[in-house]
Each structure stands twice: as structure tokens, then as C-alpha cells.
Scaffold this motif. Structure first.
Motif, PDB file in Angstrom:
ATOM      1  N   LEU A 101       0.733  -1.277   0.114  1.00 29.18           N
ATOM      2  CA  LEU A 101       0.038  -0.090   0.048  1.00 29.18           C
ATOM      3  C   LEU A 101       0.974   1.413   0.034  1.00 29.18           C
ATOM      4  CD1 LEU A 101      -2.247  -1.320   2.869  1.00 29.18           C
ATOM      5  CD2 LEU A 101      -3.053  -0.665   0.517  1.00 29.18           C
ATOM      6  N   ASP A 102       0.346   1.997  -0.861  1.00 25.72           N
ATOM      7  CA  ASP A 102       0.940   3.494  -0.564  1.00 25.72           C
ATOM      8  C   ASP A 102      -0.124   4.534  -0.085  1.00 25.72           C
ATOM      9  OD1 ASP A 102       3.537   2.899  -1.700  1.00 25.72           O
ATOM     10  OD2 ASP A 102       2.680   2.759  -3.839  1.00 25.72           O
ATOM     11  N   LEU A 103       0.205   5.419   0.628  1.00 27.08           N
ATOM     12  CA  LEU A 103      -0.891   6.445   1.202  1.00 27.08           C
ATOM     13  C   LEU A 103      -0.164   7.728   1.344  1.00 27.08           C
ATOM     14  CD1 LEU A 103      -1.362   3.336   2.753  1.00 27.08           C
ATOM     15  CD2 LEU A 103      -2.739   5.015   4.499  1.00 27.08           C
ATOM     16  N   GLU A 104      -0.962   8.761   0.934  1.00 25.60           N
ATOM     17  CA  GLU A 104      -0.753   9.949   1.133  1.00 25.60           C
ATOM     18  C   GLU A 104      -1.568  10.954   2.014  1.00 25.60           C
ATOM     19  OE1 GLU A 104       0.107  13.486  -1.922  1.00 25.60           O
ATOM     20  OE2 GLU A 104      -0.727  12.165  -2.707  1.00 25.60           O
ATOM     21  N   ILE A 105      -0.960  11.331   3.059  1.00 22.43           N
ATOM     22  CA  ILE A 105      -1.881  11.930   4.173  1.00 22.43           C
ATOM     23  C   ILE A 105      -1.422  13.395   4.252  1.00 22.43           C
ATOM     24  CG2 ILE A 105      -1.956   9.561   5.279  1.00 22.43           C
ATOM     25  CD1 ILE A 105      -0.237  10.712   7.282  1.00 22.43           C
ATOM     26  N   VAL A 106      -2.578  14.016   5.004  1.00 19.04           N
ATOM     27  CA  VAL A 106      -2.355  15.497   5.444  1.00 19.04           C
ATOM     28  C   VAL A 106      -2.501  15.366   7.205  1.00 19.04           C
ATOM     29  CG1 VAL A 106      -3.290  17.673   5.536  1.00 19.04           C
ATOM     30  CG2 VAL A 106      -3.312  16.503   3.357  1.00 19.04           C
ATOM     31  N   VAL A 107      -1.508  15.936   7.805  1.00 18.44           N
ATOM     32  CA  VAL A 107      -1.467  15.597   9.493  1.00 18.44           C
ATOM     33  C   VAL A 107      -1.867  17.016   9.880  1.00 18.44           C
ATOM     34  CG1 VAL A 107       0.146  13.871   9.184  1.00 18.44           C
ATOM     35  CG2 VAL A 107       1.053  16.099   9.461  1.00 18.44           C
ATOM     36  N   VAL A 124      -3.829   0.509   9.568  1.00 14.45           N
ATOM     37  CA  VAL A 124      -3.990  -0.029   8.200  1.00 14.45           C
ATOM     38  C   VAL A 124      -3.588  -1.590   8.146  1.00 14.45           C
ATOM     39  CG1 VAL A 124      -3.108  -0.020   5.775  1.00 14.45           C
ATOM     40  CG2 VAL A 124      -3.513   2.027   7.069  1.00 14.45           C
ATOM     41  N   ILE A 125      -2.295  -1.802   8.702  1.00 18.29           N
ATOM     42  CA  ILE A 125      -2.108  -3.262   8.548  1.00 18.29           C
ATOM     43  C   ILE A 125      -3.015  -4.325   9.268  1.00 18.29           C
ATOM     44  CG2 ILE A 125      -0.350  -5.054   9.276  1.00 18.29           C
ATOM     45  CD1 ILE A 125       1.726  -2.886   8.646  1.00 18.29           C
ATOM     46  N   THR A 126      -3.278  -3.940  10.410  1.00 22.77           N
ATOM     47  CA  THR A 126      -4.430  -4.808  11.369  1.00 22.77           C
ATOM     48  C   THR A 126      -5.603  -4.693  10.595  1.00 22.77           C
ATOM     49  OG1 THR A 126      -3.168  -3.965  13.427  1.00 22.77           O
ATOM     50  CG2 THR A 126      -5.200  -4.839  13.473  1.00 22.77           C
ATOM     51  N   ALA A 127      -6.032  -3.806   9.976  1.00 16.35           N
ATOM     52  CA  ALA A 127      -7.509  -3.595   9.619  1.00 16.35           C
ATOM     53  C   ALA A 127      -7.266  -4.616   8.306  1.00 16.35           C
ATOM     54  CB  ALA A 127      -7.874  -2.198   9.113  1.00 16.35           C
ATOM     55  N   VAL A 128      -6.505  -4.321   7.350  1.00 21.87           N
ATOM     56  CA  VAL A 128      -6.323  -5.116   6.056  1.00 21.87           C
ATOM     57  C   VAL A 128      -5.900  -6.708   6.234  1.00 21.87           C
ATOM     58  CG1 VAL A 128      -5.020  -5.423   3.988  1.00 21.87           C
ATOM     59  CG2 VAL A 128      -5.488  -3.102   4.482  1.00 21.87           C
ATOM     60  N   LEU A 134      -4.892 -11.174   3.555  1.00 24.01           N
ATOM     61  CA  LEU A 134      -3.773 -10.870   2.938  1.00 24.01           C
ATOM     62  C   LEU A 134      -2.492 -10.637   3.757  1.00 24.01           C
ATOM     63  CD1 LEU A 134      -5.278  -8.848   0.126  1.00 24.01           C
ATOM     64  CD2 LEU A 134      -4.441 -11.165  -0.199  1.00 24.01           C
ATOM     65  N   GLU A 135      -1.507 -10.764   3.499  1.00 21.68           N
ATOM     66  CA  GLU A 135      -0.137 -10.195   4.256  1.00 21.68           C
ATOM     67  C   GLU A 135       0.045  -9.147   3.925  1.00 21.68           C
ATOM     68  OE1 GLU A 135       4.627 -11.368   5.073  1.00 21.68           O
ATOM     69  OE2 GLU A 135       3.282 -12.582   3.833  1.00 21.68           O
ATOM     70  N   VAL A 136       0.165  -7.931   4.565  1.00 20.86           N
ATOM     71  CA  VAL A 136       0.585  -6.865   4.276  1.00 20.86           C
ATOM     72  C   VAL A 136       2.154  -6.482   4.278  1.00 20.86           C
ATOM     73  CG1 VAL A 136       0.281  -4.236   4.567  1.00 20.86           C
ATOM     74  CG2 VAL A 136      -1.567  -5.633   4.884  1.00 20.86           C
ATOM     75  N   VAL A 137       2.836  -6.502   2.959  1.00 23.53           N
ATOM     76  CA  VAL A 137       4.282  -6.562   2.880  1.00 23.53           C
ATOM     77  C   VAL A 137       4.983  -5.062   3.321  1.00 23.53           C
ATOM     78  CG1 VAL A 137       4.407  -8.613   1.615  1.00 23.53           C
ATOM     79  CG2 VAL A 137       4.299  -6.551   0.547  1.00 23.53           C
ATOM     80  N   GLU A 138       4.295  -3.984   2.953  1.00 25.00           N
ATOM     81  CA  GLU A 138       4.668  -2.634   3.253  1.00 25.00           C
ATOM     82  C   GLU A 138       3.658  -1.709   3.260  1.00 25.00           C
ATOM     83  OE1 GLU A 138       7.695  -2.019   0.267  1.00 25.00           O
ATOM     84  OE2 GLU A 138       6.302  -1.464  -1.156  1.00 25.00           O
ATOM     85  N   VAL A 139       3.725  -0.629   3.715  1.00 26.44           N
ATOM     86  CA  VAL A 139       2.877   0.451   3.795  1.00 26.44           C
ATOM     87  C   VAL A 139       3.603   1.676   3.753  1.00 26.44           C
ATOM     88  CG1 VAL A 139       0.816   1.776   4.961  1.00 26.44           C
ATOM     89  CG2 VAL A 139       1.101  -0.824   5.198  1.00 26.44           C
ATOM     90  N   ASN A 140       3.773   2.405   2.748  1.00 26.09           N
ATOM     91  CA  ASN A 140       4.451   3.481   2.480  1.00 26.09           C
ATOM     92  C   ASN A 140       3.698   4.754   2.653  1.00 26.09           C
ATOM     93  OD1 ASN A 140       6.872   2.113   1.461  1.00 26.09           O
ATOM     94  ND2 ASN A 140       5.754   1.798  -0.199  1.00 26.09           N
ATOM     95  N   ILE A 141       4.004   5.596   3.370  1.00 24.06           N
ATOM     96  CA  ILE A 141       3.330   7.028   3.852  1.00 24.06           C
ATOM     97  C   ILE A 141       3.930   8.248   3.437  1.00 24.06           C
ATOM     98  CG2 ILE A 141       2.270   8.078   5.619  1.00 24.06           C
ATOM     99  CD1 ILE A 141       1.983   5.526   7.173  1.00 24.06           C
ATOM    100  N   ALA A 142       3.246   9.015   2.403  1.00 23.01           N
ATOM    101  CA  ALA A 142       3.865  10.206   2.326  1.00 23.01           C
ATOM    102  C   ALA A 142       3.000  11.209   2.859  1.00 23.01           C
ATOM    103  CB  ALA A 142       3.668  10.387   0.674  1.00 23.01           C
ATOM    104  N   VAL A 143       3.673  12.177   3.553  1.00 22.86           N
ATOM    105  CA  VAL A 143       2.933  13.298   4.146  1.00 22.86           C
ATOM    106  C   VAL A 143       2.989  14.469   3.224  1.00 22.86           C
ATOM    107  CG1 VAL A 143       2.803  14.837   6.197  1.00 22.86           C
ATOM    108  CG2 VAL A 143       3.473  12.556   6.341  1.00 22.86           C
TER     109      VAL A 143
END
Length: 161
Positions: A101-107, A124-128, A134-143
Motif C-alpha cells: 500500500l501507498d498512502l498520502e496523508i495530510v497531518v 492499516v496493517i491490522t485492518a487489512v 492478505l499479508e501486508v508486506v509494506e505500507v509507504n506513507i507520504a505526508v
């Protein structure tokens, strides 16, 4: 209560054990393992988007431009605003047993970006994984932005009350 009687073989006079027949199960294996389940990218994106929004300190998802287009799309009848809101700022690649997963967030201003990113990743990993298996192998976050307290919302207010 049932009794099993022994039968005698008339030709030899010896007694025989009762005949037992075996039952063959059809289909083989547990019912849950019969067939294949596929999960669309959009399903994982919705789950991840909603899980990320639940984290304190996440003001919005997506870049400023995508939020602006989303606000316009929400105002157009039949524009698909519901799906767009849930998946805005989320991109998923789904394989047979893994997803990335790739996520783009505003904090929000004043929060620890590292802490918020860690909390988003964990949520996100817990929910998915829980919902899809499915095994979540990575979650990339861009602020992409920080929401300042005195900034106006990107989404214009409705003229209707």
C-alpha cells in the motif's frame, strides 16, 4: 442400542467379523478450501483508507489537488463521491496472498509526524490483514501537507443549510 452379529461362513464353518463399508467423502478437503477468492485492489484501498482516517492526527487523505477534485466530484450528482472519499490518497497492489500500500496523508499541525505515520501503518496493517487475510508486506506513507489551525478547508462549504 444396536448389536452387531457375527455371521458364520457355511463352507468353512468359521465365524467372520461383520462387514464394514467405508464412506468416501466427495469433494475432498474442507469446504472453505474448495475454490478461490480474489480481492480487488479497490476493496483493499477502501479498508486502508478508512483505517488511516481513524488515526488521531490525520486531517485528510490525498494531495491538495486530489482533495480539490474530490470536493468538486462530491458536488456533482452521480459523481461517485462516496467511493472517491474512501479511496482518496490510497493506492494498493494486490497479489494472491500479499498486498502493498501507498498512502498520502495530510497531518494536523502540532502532532508528531513520525508517531502519526507509525499509528497509521499499524492501524492499516491490522485492518487489512484481519478483513482480507492478505499479508501486508509494506505500507509507504507520504505526508503531503500539514493542516494549520487557521487555514480554511480546501472543500468549499455548501450553500444550502
Amino acid at each position: 442400542m444396536t448389536d452387531t452379529a457375527r455371521s458364520d461362513d457355511i463352507t468353512t464353518g468359521e465365524s467372520r467379523e461383520p462387514r464394514r463399508t467405508s464412506v468416501t467423502k466427495r469433494g475432498g478437503g474442507a469446504p472453505a478450501s474448495r475454490g478461490r477468492t480474489t480481492i480487488a485492489d479497490g476493496v483493499v484501498e477502501k479498508i486502508a483508507g478508512l483505517a488511516a482516517r481513524d488515526v488521531v492526527g490525520v486531517h485528510a487523505m490525498g494531495s491538495g489537488l486530489s482533495r480539490t477534485f474530490g470536493a468538486v466530484r462530491d458536488r456533482v450528482p452521480g459523481g461517485g463521491g462516496g467511493k472517491a472519499n474512501a479511496t482518496r490518497g490510497v493506492k494498493a497492489e494486490v497479489g494472491e496472498v500479499q498486498t502493498a500500500l501507498d498512502l498520502e496523508i495530510v497531518v494536523d499541525y502540532g502532532v508528531s509526524i513520525a508517531d502519526v505515520a507509525g499509528d497509521v501503518r499499524e492501524n492499516v496493517i491490522t485492518a487489512v490483514e484481519r478483513m482480507t487475510g492478505l499479508e501486508v508486506v509494506e505500507v509507504n506513507i507520504a505526508v503531503s501537507d500539514v493542516k494549520l489551525p487557521d487555514e480554511e478547508e480546501d472543500e468549499p462549504e455548501s450553500r444550502l443549510q
